[in-house]
Structures are given as C-alpha cells and as structure tokens.
Write a protein that holds these residues in place. Structure first.
Motif, PDB file in Angstrom:
ATOM      1  N   ASN A  21      -5.218   6.342   6.184  1.00  0.00           N
ATOM      2  CA  ASN A  21      -6.460   5.631   5.901  1.00  0.00           C
ATOM      3  C   ASN A  21      -6.227   4.375   5.070  1.00  0.00           C
ATOM      4  N   THR A  22      -5.399   4.482   4.048  1.00  0.00           N
ATOM      5  CA  THR A  22      -5.096   3.323   3.209  1.00  0.00           C
ATOM      6  C   THR A  22      -4.300   2.301   4.018  1.00  0.00           C
ATOM      7  N   ARG A  23      -3.420   2.782   4.886  1.00  0.00           N
ATOM      8  CA  ARG A  23      -2.670   1.876   5.784  1.00  0.00           C
ATOM      9  C   ARG A  23      -3.642   1.080   6.650  1.00  0.00           C
ATOM     10  N   SER A  79      -4.087   1.955  -2.779  1.00  0.00           N
ATOM     11  CA  SER A  79      -3.578   3.319  -2.933  1.00  0.00           C
ATOM     12  C   SER A  79      -4.714   4.316  -2.719  1.00  0.00           C
ATOM     13  N   PRO A  80      -4.391   5.492  -2.194  1.00  0.00           N
ATOM     14  CA  PRO A  80      -5.385   6.554  -2.238  1.00  0.00           C
ATOM     15  C   PRO A  80      -5.539   7.016  -3.689  1.00  0.00           C
ATOM     16  N   PHE A 125       0.818  -1.203   0.000  1.00  0.00           N
ATOM     17  CA  PHE A 125       0.000   0.000   0.000  1.00  0.00           C
ATOM     18  C   PHE A 125       0.853   1.253   0.000  1.00  0.00           C
ATOM     19  N   ASP A 126       0.256   2.338  -0.450  1.00  0.00           N
ATOM     20  CA  ASP A 126       0.789   3.680  -0.269  1.00  0.00           C
ATOM     21  C   ASP A 126      -0.280   4.415   0.529  1.00  0.00           C
ATOM     22  N   SER A 127       0.113   5.334   1.395  1.00  0.00           N
ATOM     23  CA  SER A 127      -0.861   6.017   2.236  1.00  0.00           C
ATOM     24  C   SER A 127      -0.395   7.431   2.518  1.00  0.00           C
ATOM     25  N   ASN A 128      -1.308   8.376   2.400  1.00  0.00           N
ATOM     26  CA  ASN A 128      -0.975   9.774   2.676  1.00  0.00           C
ATOM     27  C   ASN A 128      -1.295  10.165   4.114  1.00  0.00           C
ATOM     28  N   PRO A 140       4.321  -1.038   3.346  1.00  0.00           N
ATOM     29  CA  PRO A 140       4.260   0.169   2.504  1.00  0.00           C
ATOM     30  C   PRO A 140       5.105  -0.024   1.251  1.00  0.00           C
ATOM     31  N   THR A 151      -8.650   4.185  -1.550  1.00  0.00           N
ATOM     32  CA  THR A 151      -9.403   5.003  -0.602  1.00  0.00           C
ATOM     33  C   THR A 151      -9.763   6.282  -1.326  1.00  0.00           C
TER      34      THR A 151
END
Length: 157
Positions: free
Chosen positions: A13-15, A52-53, A7-10, A33, A85
């Motif tokens: 939330n995606t995490r 991913s977001p 995953f990638d997360s900003n 990640p 997300t």
C-alpha cells in the motif's frame, strides 16, 4: 530538480502511494524502497518525499533507522514532505508527522503538511479515493517546491 520518493512497505500500500507521488512529480522522480537506498543515495536530491506504514504508533523500524542516520544539517537545501499509510478503523499514531519532524531536524525545508493515507484492514487495499488523494497531494508538493524561495518555509495543505 532531482526528486526521490523513499518508502518502506509491508503489504504494497505504501509502495502504491509512493509510486503515485513519484509519477505525479515528474520524469526525474523515482520511487525507491528504503532497503534499496545505497551509500550516497541522497546526493544531489533537491526534493525528498518519505513514506512509511504506521507500526506501533510510529514509522517502521527500517524507516526510523534511516531517519536516525540523518545527521543534523545533512538535508540543508533539500525540500521535503512525508506521508504514512494507516488503518481506517484503528488510527494508531502519526508516522508522517514524526518523519516530517526528523526531516526538518536534518535541515530539510518542509513544503507540505504530513499526510496519512487510509488502508482498509490490516493488509489493504487502499481506501477508495486514496490514490487520487496522493495525486492531488503530489501536485501541491510540486507547486510548493517550485515556488518556495531560498528563505522561509512554505508549507501547503
């Protein structure tokens, strides 16, 4: 079965969705990640979930770079699923479908329909029920991944 949830997360939330999916998929599943994926990080993976977001109507640049780096046939024999997300009031794009398409192009067998999870506002939190939705989605992935045979594509809701 070796399972990896990338995953990638900003804003986390995606995490949270990735960790929920990994927890439901079992003890051998890890949420990692994309930034932490090392050389050869996909070796031995039987089930791959990528999230991913949505960023400008598509996956984040880091996610897109990962997908662009997958060679044709590099995921042959791997079962896969994708999620994103997205903001509730401004659904802008479908990163999960784009991720799923890229995984399939690399040779993966898609075992679940791409899934979007709703975030309240730009930074979150996740909307009510989305963590439970991730749990249910992960269960459907587990069933499809175990039940899919060596030929054909088994895609579930």
């Amino acid at each position: 079965m070796s399972t990896l949830v990338l995953f990638d997360s900003n804003f986390g939330n995606t995490r949270k969705i990735a960790e929920t999916v990994a927890a439901e998929l079992g003890n051998d599943a890890t949420a990692t990640p994309l930034a932490g994926l090392g050389q050869g990080g996909l070796e031995g993976v039987d089930l791959l979930v990528v999230g991913s977001p949505i960023n400008a109507w598509k996956p984040t640049p880091r996610t897109q770079e990962f997908l662009d780096g997958l060679g044709e046939g590099s995921l042959r024999g791997v079962r896969a699923a994708a999620f994103d997300t997205r903001v509730r009031l401004f659904i802008h794009g479908d990163a999960a479908a784009k991720i799923s398409h890229a995984l399939e192009k690399a040779g993966a067998r898609i075992v679940a329909r791409p899934r979007g999870f709703i975030v309240e506002g730009r930074e979150g939190p996740l909307a009510a029920g989305e963590v439970e939705g991730a749990t249910a989605w992960a269960r459907s992935i587990a069933v499809a991944a175990q039940g899919s045979g060596p030929s054909g594509t088994d895609v579930t809701d």
